[in-house]
Design a protein around this motif. Structure first.
Motif, PDB file in Angstrom:
ATOM      1  N   ALA A  64     -35.510 -44.260   1.521  1.00 32.34           N
ATOM      2  CA  ALA A  64     -33.968 -44.499   0.745  1.00 32.34           C
ATOM      3  C   ALA A  64     -32.870 -44.259   1.272  1.00 32.34           C
ATOM      4  O   ALA A  64     -31.565 -44.527   1.838  1.00 32.34           O
ATOM      5  CB  ALA A  64     -33.889 -44.822  -0.608  1.00 32.34           C
ATOM      6  N   SER A  65     -32.927 -42.066   1.209  1.00 32.82           N
ATOM      7  CA  SER A  65     -31.790 -41.500   1.952  1.00 32.82           C
ATOM      8  C   SER A  65     -31.376 -41.218   3.919  1.00 32.82           C
ATOM      9  O   SER A  65     -30.778 -40.864   3.959  1.00 32.82           O
ATOM     10  CB  SER A  65     -31.608 -40.545   0.911  1.00 32.82           C
ATOM     11  OG  SER A  65     -33.099 -39.873   1.291  1.00 32.82           O
ATOM     12  N   GLY A  66     -32.301 -42.713   4.342  1.00 33.43           N
ATOM     13  CA  GLY A  66     -32.760 -41.877   5.669  1.00 33.43           C
ATOM     14  C   GLY A  66     -31.750 -42.698   6.416  1.00 33.43           C
ATOM     15  O   GLY A  66     -31.349 -43.814   5.950  1.00 33.43           O
ATOM     16  N   GLU A  67     -31.414 -43.004   7.834  1.00 36.70           N
ATOM     17  CA  GLU A  67     -30.150 -42.911   8.508  1.00 36.70           C
ATOM     18  C   GLU A  67     -31.423 -43.120   9.558  1.00 36.70           C
ATOM     19  O   GLU A  67     -31.928 -42.059   9.822  1.00 36.70           O
ATOM     20  CB  GLU A  67     -29.190 -42.210   9.373  1.00 36.70           C
ATOM     21  CG  GLU A  67     -28.378 -42.856   9.809  1.00 36.70           C
ATOM     22  CD  GLU A  67     -26.609 -41.866   9.571  1.00 36.70           C
ATOM     23  OE1 GLU A  67     -25.755 -42.799  10.275  1.00 36.70           O
ATOM     24  OE2 GLU A  67     -27.360 -41.269  10.439  1.00 36.70           O
ATOM     25  N   TYR A  68     -31.050 -44.461  10.810  1.00 38.48           N
ATOM     26  CA  TYR A  68     -32.034 -44.575  11.435  1.00 38.48           C
ATOM     27  C   TYR A  68     -31.664 -45.411  12.483  1.00 38.48           C
ATOM     28  O   TYR A  68     -29.901 -45.698  12.496  1.00 38.48           O
ATOM     29  CB  TYR A  68     -33.291 -45.891  10.969  1.00 38.48           C
ATOM     30  CG  TYR A  68     -33.898 -45.425   9.578  1.00 38.48           C
ATOM     31  CD1 TYR A  68     -34.832 -44.473  10.164  1.00 38.48           C
ATOM     32  CD2 TYR A  68     -33.709 -45.049   7.769  1.00 38.48           C
ATOM     33  CE1 TYR A  68     -35.263 -43.906   8.887  1.00 38.48           C
ATOM     34  CE2 TYR A  68     -34.026 -45.068   7.569  1.00 38.48           C
ATOM     35  CZ  TYR A  68     -35.176 -43.869   7.349  1.00 38.48           C
ATOM     36  OH  TYR A  68     -36.445 -43.587   6.522  1.00 38.48           O
ATOM     37  N   ALA A  69     -31.878 -45.538  13.475  1.00 39.41           N
ATOM     38  CA  ALA A  69     -31.034 -46.764  14.495  1.00 39.41           C
ATOM     39  C   ALA A  69     -31.446 -47.610  14.586  1.00 39.41           C
ATOM     40  O   ALA A  69     -32.561 -47.809  15.137  1.00 39.41           O
ATOM     41  CB  ALA A  69     -31.590 -45.733  15.812  1.00 39.41           C
ATOM     42  N   LEU A  70     -31.230 -49.117  14.791  1.00 35.65           N
ATOM     43  CA  LEU A  70     -31.438 -50.574  15.009  1.00 35.65           C
ATOM     44  C   LEU A  70     -30.611 -50.773  16.124  1.00 35.65           C
ATOM     45  O   LEU A  70     -29.548 -49.780  16.895  1.00 35.65           O
ATOM     46  CB  LEU A  70     -30.767 -51.351  13.968  1.00 35.65           C
ATOM     47  CG  LEU A  70     -31.086 -52.696  14.277  1.00 35.65           C
ATOM     48  CD1 LEU A  70     -32.444 -53.180  13.858  1.00 35.65           C
ATOM     49  CD2 LEU A  70     -29.594 -53.634  13.279  1.00 35.65           C
ATOM     50  N   VAL A  71     -32.047 -50.871  16.731  1.00 37.33           N
ATOM     51  CA  VAL A  71     -31.879 -51.400  18.546  1.00 37.33           C
ATOM     52  C   VAL A  71     -31.590 -52.078  19.199  1.00 37.33           C
ATOM     53  O   VAL A  71     -32.648 -52.891  18.970  1.00 37.33           O
ATOM     54  CB  VAL A  71     -32.841 -49.766  19.360  1.00 37.33           C
ATOM     55  CG1 VAL A  71     -32.587 -50.237  20.896  1.00 37.33           C
ATOM     56  CG2 VAL A  71     -32.988 -48.393  19.060  1.00 37.33           C
ATOM     57  N   ALA A  72     -31.145 -52.842  19.904  1.00 40.65           N
ATOM     58  CA  ALA A  72     -31.714 -54.447  20.679  1.00 40.65           C
ATOM     59  C   ALA A  72     -31.075 -53.761  22.037  1.00 40.65           C
ATOM     60  O   ALA A  72     -29.788 -53.023  22.759  1.00 40.65           O
ATOM     61  CB  ALA A  72     -30.119 -54.945  20.676  1.00 40.65           C
ATOM     62  N   GLU A  73     -32.452 -53.971  22.451  1.00 40.26           N
ATOM     63  CA  GLU A  73     -32.196 -54.156  24.322  1.00 40.26           C
ATOM     64  C   GLU A  73     -32.792 -54.521  25.024  1.00 40.26           C
ATOM     65  O   GLU A  73     -33.233 -55.976  24.479  1.00 40.26           O
ATOM     66  CB  GLU A  73     -33.371 -52.691  24.664  1.00 40.26           C
ATOM     67  CG  GLU A  73     -33.852 -52.004  25.766  1.00 40.26           C
ATOM     68  CD  GLU A  73     -35.222 -51.629  25.782  1.00 40.26           C
ATOM     69  OE1 GLU A  73     -35.779 -50.572  26.988  1.00 40.26           O
ATOM     70  OE2 GLU A  73     -36.038 -51.625  25.152  1.00 40.26           O
ATOM     71  N   GLU A  74     -31.939 -55.279  25.988  1.00 42.82           N
ATOM     72  CA  GLU A  74     -32.197 -56.692  26.698  1.00 42.82           C
ATOM     73  C   GLU A  74     -32.309 -54.908  28.095  1.00 42.82           C
ATOM     74  O   GLU A  74     -32.036 -54.009  29.152  1.00 42.82           O
ATOM     75  CB  GLU A  74     -31.332 -56.832  27.152  1.00 42.82           C
ATOM     76  CG  GLU A  74     -29.495 -56.560  27.155  1.00 42.82           C
ATOM     77  CD  GLU A  74     -28.790 -57.861  26.763  1.00 42.82           C
ATOM     78  OE1 GLU A  74     -28.523 -57.777  28.068  1.00 42.82           O
ATOM     79  OE2 GLU A  74     -28.706 -58.544  26.271  1.00 42.82           O
ATOM     80  N   TYR A  75     -33.228 -56.368  29.348  1.00 44.42           N
ATOM     81  CA  TYR A  75     -33.910 -55.187  30.812  1.00 44.42           C
ATOM     82  C   TYR A  75     -34.491 -56.633  31.551  1.00 44.42           C
ATOM     83  O   TYR A  75     -34.690 -57.730  30.735  1.00 44.42           O
ATOM     84  CB  TYR A  75     -35.373 -54.240  30.661  1.00 44.42           C
ATOM     85  CG  TYR A  75     -36.326 -54.496  29.916  1.00 44.42           C
ATOM     86  CD1 TYR A  75     -37.112 -54.718  30.299  1.00 44.42           C
ATOM     87  CD2 TYR A  75     -36.010 -54.673  28.537  1.00 44.42           C
ATOM     88  CE1 TYR A  75     -38.545 -55.350  29.152  1.00 44.42           C
ATOM     89  CE2 TYR A  75     -37.209 -54.701  27.316  1.00 44.42           C
ATOM     90  CZ  TYR A  75     -38.261 -55.294  27.677  1.00 44.42           C
ATOM     91  OH  TYR A  75     -39.276 -55.049  27.009  1.00 44.42           O
TER      92      TYR A  75
END
Length: 114
Positions: A103-114
């Motif tokens: 719950a205390s973590g920080e994460y990356a929400l990634v949007a990628e296009e290729y």
């Protein structure tokens, strides 16, 4: 044809740099299942709409990659924003993975296009 994906990434990935880096693959590695494309749109428009609506910290870190800094609650909010009450085994798996995160973590929400 453009291919798009959204996933949860590891902000501490040593090959990723939030502040610069090589714009050829500068996105964090994934740590969980990819988000299924919403049934009405397989592009990353829902990601960009949600980022704009919530004002989370987000920036483009690669030619085709955007990274938002989020916590577990924000990840669950994003899932609700994208899928509502839609039932699908991939969404259930994704929710289970997010619920297992700290719950205390920080994460990356990634949007990628290729």
């Amino acid at each position: 044809m453009t291919y798009c994906t959204t996933y949860i990434g590891d902000l501490s990935d040593p090959s990723f740099s939030w502040d610069g880096g090589d714009w050829n693959g500068n996105i964090p590695r994934g740590i969980g299942p990819a988000f299924p494309p919403p049934s009405f749109n397989n592009y990353n428009s829902r990601f960009h709409d949600w980022v704009s609506k919530t004002k989370v910290t987000c920036k483009q870190t690669d030619y085709g990659g955007w990274v938002a800094r989020v916590d577990k609650t924000q990840l669950l909010d994003f899932i609700g924003y994208c899928y509502g009450s839609m039932q699908d085994e991939r969404i259930t798996e994704l929710k289970g993975f997010v619920n297992s995160l700290e719950a205390s973590g920080e994460y990356a929400l990634v949007a990628e296009e290729y």
